[in-house]
Design a protein around this motif. Structure first.
Motif, PDB file in Angstrom:
ATOM      1  N   ARG A  24     -42.383  -2.987  20.233  1.00 54.46           N
ATOM      2  CA  ARG A  24     -42.959  -1.743  20.183  1.00 54.46           C
ATOM      3  C   ARG A  24     -42.619  -0.724  18.740  1.00 54.46           C
ATOM      4  NH1 ARG A  24     -41.119   2.143  25.329  1.00 54.46           N
ATOM      5  NH2 ARG A  24     -42.266   3.962  24.685  1.00 54.46           N
ATOM      6  N   ASP A  25     -43.460  -0.038  18.505  1.00 53.20           N
ATOM      7  CA  ASP A  25     -43.405   0.709  17.421  1.00 53.20           C
ATOM      8  C   ASP A  25     -43.795   2.289  17.656  1.00 53.20           C
ATOM      9  OD1 ASP A  25     -45.876   0.779  17.026  1.00 53.20           O
ATOM     10  OD2 ASP A  25     -46.089  -1.006  15.792  1.00 53.20           O
ATOM     11  N   LYS A  32     -48.763   3.654  23.665  1.00 57.63           N
ATOM     12  CA  LYS A  32     -48.516   2.286  24.105  1.00 57.63           C
ATOM     13  C   LYS A  32     -47.257   1.671  23.999  1.00 57.63           C
ATOM     14  CE  LYS A  32     -53.246   1.350  22.607  1.00 57.63           C
ATOM     15  NZ  LYS A  32     -54.330   0.811  21.491  1.00 57.63           N
ATOM     16  N   ALA A  33     -46.745   1.010  24.632  1.00 57.54           N
ATOM     17  CA  ALA A  33     -45.535   0.440  24.644  1.00 57.54           C
ATOM     18  C   ALA A  33     -45.371  -0.931  23.973  1.00 57.54           C
ATOM     19  CB  ALA A  33     -44.871   0.134  26.011  1.00 57.54           C
ATOM     20  N   GLY A  34     -46.318  -1.225  22.992  1.00 53.52           N
ATOM     21  CA  GLY A  34     -46.629  -2.382  22.387  1.00 53.52           C
ATOM     22  C   GLY A  34     -48.086  -2.832  22.336  1.00 53.52           C
ATOM     23  N   THR A  89     -37.829  -7.482  25.175  1.00 56.27           N
ATOM     24  CA  THR A  89     -38.572  -6.286  24.707  1.00 56.27           C
ATOM     25  C   THR A  89     -37.571  -5.713  23.395  1.00 56.27           C
ATOM     26  OG1 THR A  89     -37.426  -4.707  25.930  1.00 56.27           O
ATOM     27  CG2 THR A  89     -39.378  -5.625  27.035  1.00 56.27           C
ATOM     28  N   ARG A 125     -49.004  -2.838  28.449  1.00 57.73           N
ATOM     29  CA  ARG A 125     -48.786  -3.492  27.129  1.00 57.73           C
ATOM     30  C   ARG A 125     -47.087  -3.461  26.837  1.00 57.73           C
ATOM     31  NH1 ARG A 125     -53.067  -3.614  23.142  1.00 57.73           N
ATOM     32  NH2 ARG A 125     -54.699  -2.488  24.005  1.00 57.73           N
ATOM     33  N   ILE A 126     -46.570  -4.355  26.167  1.00 61.53           N
ATOM     34  CA  ILE A 126     -45.090  -4.353  25.973  1.00 61.53           C
ATOM     35  C   ILE A 126     -44.760  -4.911  24.564  1.00 61.53           C
ATOM     36  CG2 ILE A 126     -45.042  -6.926  26.830  1.00 61.53           C
ATOM     37  CD1 ILE A 126     -42.745  -4.273  28.327  1.00 61.53           C
ATOM     38  N   GLY A 127     -43.508  -4.492  24.078  1.00 63.60           N
ATOM     39  CA  GLY A 127     -43.227  -4.794  23.051  1.00 63.60           C
ATOM     40  C   GLY A 127     -42.511  -6.249  23.073  1.00 63.60           C
TER      41      GLY A 127
END
Ligand code: F6P
Length: 363
Positions: A273-274, A280-282, A306, A322-324
């Motif tokens: 994640r950024d 968006k979580a990633g 994560t 979405r995911i980190g």
């Protein structure tokens, strides 16, 4: 005639099934259908520009807002057609489809759900770099199986990763491989193109706990969260930094290929994640990218997180969430998780991100 010394995927599945006397054979048939879809995709990819399906993009944008390649569309069709008729599935979910795909009414419905990314890393196709297919098998709710009226809905797929019955991927590289976990370790099969059959070539794969290799898209470094910046800067500092050893870096931009490298020789893969787009979580999708690869990593003794929690424990909230992702060698992933939980204020200095740093964050 020479007798083949190796075990086929079919033989492997039959032997696994013998451990469960009540098993119906549906699950094995499902995995063999998934493997058949992968073989068809492998054959199409292997001939590249010589084939009927050109690699060039189809001019369409998929549900993720990404350019759809012709082979994305074709691979999605292959997965749907090969898996819809057998009576093992109540429904499917694909990266390429906005909504769940119910089994057409003229076919029986089964007790499993299949979520897949039919062609991951497809931006690598026109440069002939490895791509893959990723899949996850879940249990379908009672109300969707044969004889019942109800069709699958998005909610049915929103299961935590640890509930997966099986997961795997096909890697279309110099050789085609099919990597599978049914929750009892990880096995890898290599396609014999002459017999069109997968043979067991790597049993009980384990990810080495220690590594000196990491994979991350460094062009995003200015958006990374502090724990990721700290980890990467320590790796880059090498022998003279706090880690006291040199690291190597790889980035293929094809998650299946990166995951496979890590499965074979260890390493860490990060698409964390950024703060580039806080909505968006990633970058990677939870249900058909992160969860299946996380299940494989953990079954091979690695770890998938994560940064804040185990990927397999994340409660999904939507089909294309979405995911980190931080996964690979256990000790490294756990180290990064510790960097996330370190209370603020005691972070180590970040030499590579300060004034004269390599990845300096602009003021
Ligand atoms: O589906 C996503 C994907 O193609 C992954 O396979 C890969 O890790 C990532 O995108 C590459 O992203 P980027 O283009 O940002 O390096």
């Amino acid at each position: 005639m020479q007798i083949l010394p190796r075990k086929t995927l079919t033989q492997f599945l039959i032997e696994e099934r013998r451990r469960y006397p009540d098993a119906t054979g549906d699950f094995n048939a499902l995995i063999l259908d998934v493997a058949m879809a992968c073989k068809q995709i492998a054959r199409t990819i292997a001939v590249g520009a010589l084939g009927e399906v050109q690699v060039a993009d189809a001019g369409a944008i998929n549900v993720q807002g990404e350019v759809q390649q012709r082979l994305d569309v074709l691979s999605n069709e292959v997965f749907l057609r090969v898996n819809e008729w057998g009576g093992h599935l109540a429904g499917m979910a694909s990266e390429e489809l906005e909504f769940p795909y119910p089994i057409p009414p003229h076919y029986p419905r089964g007790k499993y759900l299949l979520a897949f990314d039919p062609l991951d890393g497809s931006s690598n196709l026109d440069v002939n770099v490895s791509v893959g297919s990723i899949f996850s098998v879940l249990r379908a709710p009672e109300r969707c199986i044969d004889g019942k009226e109800s069709e699958v809905i998005e909610q049915d797929f929103l299961q935590q990763g640890y509930q997966q019955v099986a997961a795997g991927y096909a890697l279309y590289g110099p050789s085609t491989m099919f990597v599978l976990t049914v929750g009892n370790g990880v096995s890898a099969f290599t396609l014999d193109p002459n017999l069109c059959e997968f043979f067991l070539t790597h049993a009980n794969l384990t990810v080495p706990e220690e590594t000196h290799e990491f994979a991350i898209n460094a062009s995003n470094s200015r958006f990374w969260e502090a724990p990721v910046k700290r980890y990467i800067s320590e790796c880059l500092a090498g022998k003279t930094g706090p880690r006291g050893k040199d690291f190597n870096m790889r980035w293929i931009a094809s998650m299946v290929a990166e995951a496979h490298r890590i499965l074979m020789r260890g390493g860490v893969f990060m698409y964390p994640r950024d703060n580039r787009n806080l909505d968006k979580a990633g970058r990677l999708r939870l249900l058909y990218e992160a969860n299946p690869i996380a299940f494989i990593m953990e079954q091979a003794g690695g770890r998938a997180s994560t940064g804040r929690q185990s990927i397999l424990s994340v409660q999904p909230s939507s089909l294309h969430q979405r995911i980190g992702v931080i996964l690979g060698s256990k000790n490294e992933v756990e180290r990064i998780e510790r960097y996330y939980t370190d209370p603020p204020g005691i972070e180590l200095p970040d030499p590579l991100f300060n004034e004269r740093g390599l990845f300096r964050t602009p003021a």
